[in-house]
Design a protein around this motif. Structure first.
Motif, PDB file in Angstrom:
ATOM      1  N   ARG A 315     -63.657   1.702  80.449  1.00 15.66           N
ATOM      2  CA  ARG A 315     -64.232   2.581  79.420  1.00 15.66           C
ATOM      3  C   ARG A 315     -63.228   2.827  78.286  1.00 15.66           C
ATOM      4  NH1 ARG A 315     -67.417   7.191  83.076  1.00 15.66           N
ATOM      5  NH2 ARG A 315     -69.066   5.776  83.845  1.00 15.66           N
ATOM      6  N   SER A 319     -63.785   1.992  74.289  1.00 13.73           N
ATOM      7  CA  SER A 319     -63.579   2.971  73.205  1.00 13.73           C
ATOM      8  C   SER A 319     -62.604   2.419  72.174  1.00 13.73           C
ATOM      9  CB  SER A 319     -63.050   4.290  73.792  1.00 13.73           C
ATOM     10  OG  SER A 319     -64.012   4.860  74.686  1.00 13.73           O
ATOM     11  N   GLN A 322     -64.447  -0.040  69.979  1.00 14.70           N
ATOM     12  CA  GLN A 322     -65.310   0.601  68.973  1.00 14.70           C
ATOM     13  C   GLN A 322     -64.473   1.209  67.853  1.00 14.70           C
ATOM     14  OE1 GLN A 322     -68.004   3.329  70.867  1.00 14.70           O
ATOM     15  NE2 GLN A 322     -68.975   1.746  72.141  1.00 14.70           N
ATOM     16  N   LEU A 421     -64.974   9.395  68.701  1.00 12.24           N
ATOM     17  CA  LEU A 421     -64.697   8.322  69.681  1.00 12.24           C
ATOM     18  C   LEU A 421     -63.241   8.351  70.119  1.00 12.24           C
ATOM     19  CD1 LEU A 421     -66.001   5.968  71.158  1.00 12.24           C
ATOM     20  CD2 LEU A 421     -65.349   4.476  69.267  1.00 12.24           C
ATOM     21  N   ASN A 424     -62.850  10.840  72.838  1.00  9.88           N
ATOM     22  CA  ASN A 424     -63.336  10.322  74.135  1.00  9.88           C
ATOM     23  C   ASN A 424     -62.321   9.339  74.750  1.00  9.88           C
ATOM     24  OD1 ASN A 424     -65.696  11.798  73.836  1.00  9.88           O
ATOM     25  ND2 ASN A 424     -66.805  10.096  72.842  1.00  9.88           N
ATOM     26  N   SER A 425     -61.710   8.515  73.896  1.00  8.99           N
ATOM     27  CA  SER A 425     -60.743   7.549  74.401  1.00  8.99           C
ATOM     28  C   SER A 425     -59.545   8.244  75.027  1.00  8.99           C
ATOM     29  CB  SER A 425     -60.288   6.627  73.258  1.00  8.99           C
ATOM     30  OG  SER A 425     -59.320   5.713  73.711  1.00  8.99           O
TER      31      SER A 425
END
Length: 778
Positions: A315, A319, A322, A421, A424-425
């Protein structure tokens, strides 16, 4: 005249036939040399040379077989403990090693040599052909020991310590008895394959050092590959006893095979012992590692942490991917914004929006580029203040404003998404970092466990291979052709020996003759004259075998007389129509035959109908008148000092020819050198030239005194007499000096006293004389 030799022309080089004929006159030396050398070669081959027989064998060395365990050392090679050589060249080196040959010598007792009495010398025999065998018990027995053994009966024998000492005493011993001497200990056994009665006389025994015998046989052994790519080896051994050679070759192959197997077996045993020790250590290590894994999982309450960590990592990776895409889009928008901010007539077209998927922005950029292209097209034909251009500029400005506003909104949305993002990373990475570092320790423990387990299984497999190889050893060598000896000796080569003897028999006399000719400083042939001087060679005069001085008589047809007639013709030929009435005869020293030549040249010219007078102008040692048997009371010396004497008072006719006359030298003066400078000599010669067709002057040797040089201006030509095997070659330099410095008129050379066939005109004189006698008789 440019010719050096009136008979054969100017010599450009040495006549090969004459060189050969110069050696052929010593043919008996060559015949004797050949007979002696060939005879010695025969005696050498018959009584001295030891025939050598060649023993051959072929081996196959298997150096790349697989699955043999210790036979090809795979276990050690895989373990990295040793890198065994399986090269055919290395095996050749082992076969040629002295150490291997020493084992052969010891096992076959080759240090003991046996000899039987021969016709001229003792003959070596093989132990298998004898009724006895000498066994060396003490390995330190003195090399060079010799024994003499006589067989008495089936139970005993006689022994003498030195086989060459005929006066030595024999001692009696029994077979198989241990004989202890100062030089060593040994015993003599019966050879049951040969009865005692087969051998009579003394058996000589020589004991040599094992090392020296091994060196000898190793030097006689040859090992070569049959081809460059294969593993076949050809073994060859020379030995005077073919049966012994076969046994040596067989034993060598046997010892080589045993040594190879022993080495491989020892290597296999060492490998098994090492593997057993390593397996014991690996068993303890595996037990400890498995217990550590169990304790670690219980302590950290771990089930399958690795799969969770992999999920978090995946995951976080997505990230990051992206975030990179968002950053790329923002960079593209920044680039488009820079294009939109440029104004003016030369403003560039705005590139496409690339990966920006906003339809409004794409539409605005497309419309902006269309209007910009239209404006550029109008500006080519329309001025800038044209209403159309002004309207287009207004439309372009509105479109840029709209596009910039739209781009700003898109860019703001991307920045917000990127920021979320990134948050989240960070959360995913935090979760990954939460995976205990101990998980990596657990992986290391598992890795250690797996490595030890694989090594354990590998060692078990190799141990089984070594055990099987040790139980059933296989040699890496196979005999393709068993040792066999040829029936014909290869050495010595009789053809080569006889050919060498023939060549040496020719070379030895040739060397002696060549050295003799090189050391000899006397003139031998016409080539010697040609080598030292360029003067014309008038001819050769054969050796006078007769005792009389006058040999060129009109009625004679001997070889010497014929040669004088030939010189008479050459003398006329060399004149070539020029005046040649006064001829000066001289030489380098006394004894070369100038007086003899003067007398006979005059006689030969007189026999042709010419009126000839010969003058004895050698005032120091006159002999001309004595040789022809005339009085020398009054002569030239008297004429030169007495003005009352006339030339006609000096002339004496020859008793042998009506046209030949002589003038003697007269009394020997005390000052002949000064007398030769007298002006009356010219008057004398002038009067004689008026009265005679030829005036021949026998002068003193030009190489010793200057008398001949005083006469040279009065002479039309000069003949220099050289005598074979008497005149020194160094004296010929006088002729070259005379020729080079023009000291005399037309110098020529005559070779006197030759004994060659050419000088004798190949028997022409004798044949001519025979014809003349027949004509007279008829």
């Amino acid at each position: 005249m440019n010719q050096r030799d009136l008979n054969s022309g100017k010599a450009d080089g040495k006549d090969i036939r004459k060189i050969i004929s110069g050696y052929l006159k010593y043919w008996y030396f060559f015949l004797i040399g050949i007979c002696i050398c060939v005879g010695l070669a025969f005696l050498y081959l018959r009584y001295k040379a030891v025939p050598q027989y060649r023993v051959n064998s072929t081996l196959l060395i298997r150096d790349k077989d697989k699955g043999e365990g210790a036979s090809n050392f795979e276990s050690f090679g895989d373990l990295g403990l040793i890198k065994p050589s399986r090269n055919v060249q290395d095996e050749m080196g082992i076969l040629l090693s002295v150490g291997l040959m020493e084992e052969v010598v010891r096992e076959l007792d080759l240090q003991v040599g046996y000899f039987l009495p021969g016709q001229f010398d003792d003959v070596q025999v093989y132990v298998k052909d004898l009724p006895i065998i000498v066994n060396i018990i003490d390995s330190s027995i003195r090399p060079g020991t010799s024994l003499a053994i006589k067989l008495r009966d089936d139970e005993s024998f006689q022994l003498r310590e030195n086989r060459e000492d005929e006066s030595g005493n024999f001692t009696v011993h029994r077979f198989d008895e241990v004989v202890q001497k100062s030089y060593g200990t040994f015993k003599v056994k019966r050879n049951t394959d040969n009865p005692v009665s087969k051998i009579e006389g003394t058996i000589s025994v020589e004991i040599q050092a094992v090392e020296s015998m091994a060196d000898i046989y190793s030097s006689k052994l040859s090992v070569e590959p049959v081809n460059e790519t294969g593993s076949l080896l050809s073994l060859s051994l020379l030995d005077p006893l073919p049966e012994r050679g076969k046994d040596i070759m067989k034993k060598l192959i046997e010892v080589y095979s045993e040594k190879s197997l022993d080495y491989r077996n020892q290597l296999a045993m060492n490998t098994i012992n090492m593997i057993d020790e390593r397996l014991a250590l690996l068993t303890d290590e595996l037990t400890n590692v498995e217990k550590n894994v169990e304790d670690y999982k219980q302590r950290n309450e771990l089930t399958n942490v690795s799969s969770d960590a992999e999920l978090f990592l995946r995951r976080a990776s997505e990230s990051n991917s992206q975030l990179a895409d968002y950053q790329t889009q923002i960079d593209v928008l920044n680039s488009i914004e820079s294009y939109l901010q440029e104004k003016g007539d030369n403003a560039p077209l705005v590139p496409s929006s690339l990966n920006i998927e906003d339809p409004t922005l794409v539409s605005l950029i497309s419309r902006l580029n269309e209007l910009q292209l239209k404006k550029r097209s109008l500006l080519r034909t329309t001025p800038g203040d044209n209403p159309l251009i002004v309207e287009l500029n207004q439309q372009l400005a509105d479109l840029r404003t709209s596009a910039l506003e739209n781009l700003k909104n898109i860019k703001g949305g991307l920045l917000i998404a990127q920021r979320n993002l990134r948050q989240n990373s960070r959360q995913y990475e935090h979760q990954v970092r939460k995976v205990p570092a101990a998980e990596r320790q657990l992986l290391a423990i598992n890795r250690e466990q797996s490595t030890n387990q694989d090594l354990y299984l590998y060692l078990l497999q190799k141990r089984e291979e070594e055990a099987l190889a040790l139980a059933a050893p296989i040699s890496n060598m196979r005999i393709v052709d068993a040792p066999r000896a040829g029936g014909i000796p290869v050495s010595p080569n009789k053809t080569s020996v006889y050919l060498g003897a023939l060549i040496f028999g020719l070379f030895l006399p040739f060397s002696v003759v060549y050295a003799k000719e090189r050391i000899n400083d006397k003139v031998q042939t016409r080539m010697d004259i040609e080598e030292y001087t360029d003067a014309t060679i008038l001819g050769e005069i054969a050796y006078n075998k007769e005792k009389e001085v006058l040999v060129a008589k009109e009625e004679k047809s001997t070889p010497v007389a014929e040669l004088f007639r030939l010189i008479r013709f050459n003398l006329k030929f060399v004149s070539a129509g020029r005046k040649n009435k006064t001829i000066l005869i001289t030489s380098g020293s006394q004894g070369e035959g100038k007086t003899f030549f003067s007398i006979n040249l005059g006689s030969s010219l007189a026999s042709s109908g010419k009126k000839v007078i010969v003058l004895s102008f050698d005032l120091r040692a006159p002999k001309l008148m004595r040789d022809v048997g005339l009085s020398d009371e009054f002569g030239i010396s008297n004429y030169l000092i007495d003005d009352q004497l006339q030339v006609k008072d000096l002339i004496i006719p020859s008793p042998h020819s009506d046209n030949l006359f002589f003038i003697g030298s007269g009394a020997i003066p005390p000052n002949p050198g000064e007398l030769m400078l007298n002006d009356k000599i010219g008057v004398l010669l002038k009067e004689l030239e008026d009265e005679f067709d030829y005036v021949i002057i026998d002068s003193a040797p030009i190489g010793r005194v200057a008398d001949a040089f005083a006469l040279a201006p009065c002479a039309d030509s000069t003949i220099y007499v050289v005598r074979q095997n008497y005149t020194k070659k160094s004296d010929l330099k006088i002729i070259q000096d005379i020729l080079t410095n023009n000291k005399v008129n037309r110098p020529m050379v005559v070779l006197n006293g030759t004994k060659s066939k050419e000088a004798y005109a190949y028997g022409y004189g004798q044949k001519q004389a025979h014809i003349s006698r027949k004509t007279v008789n008829a």
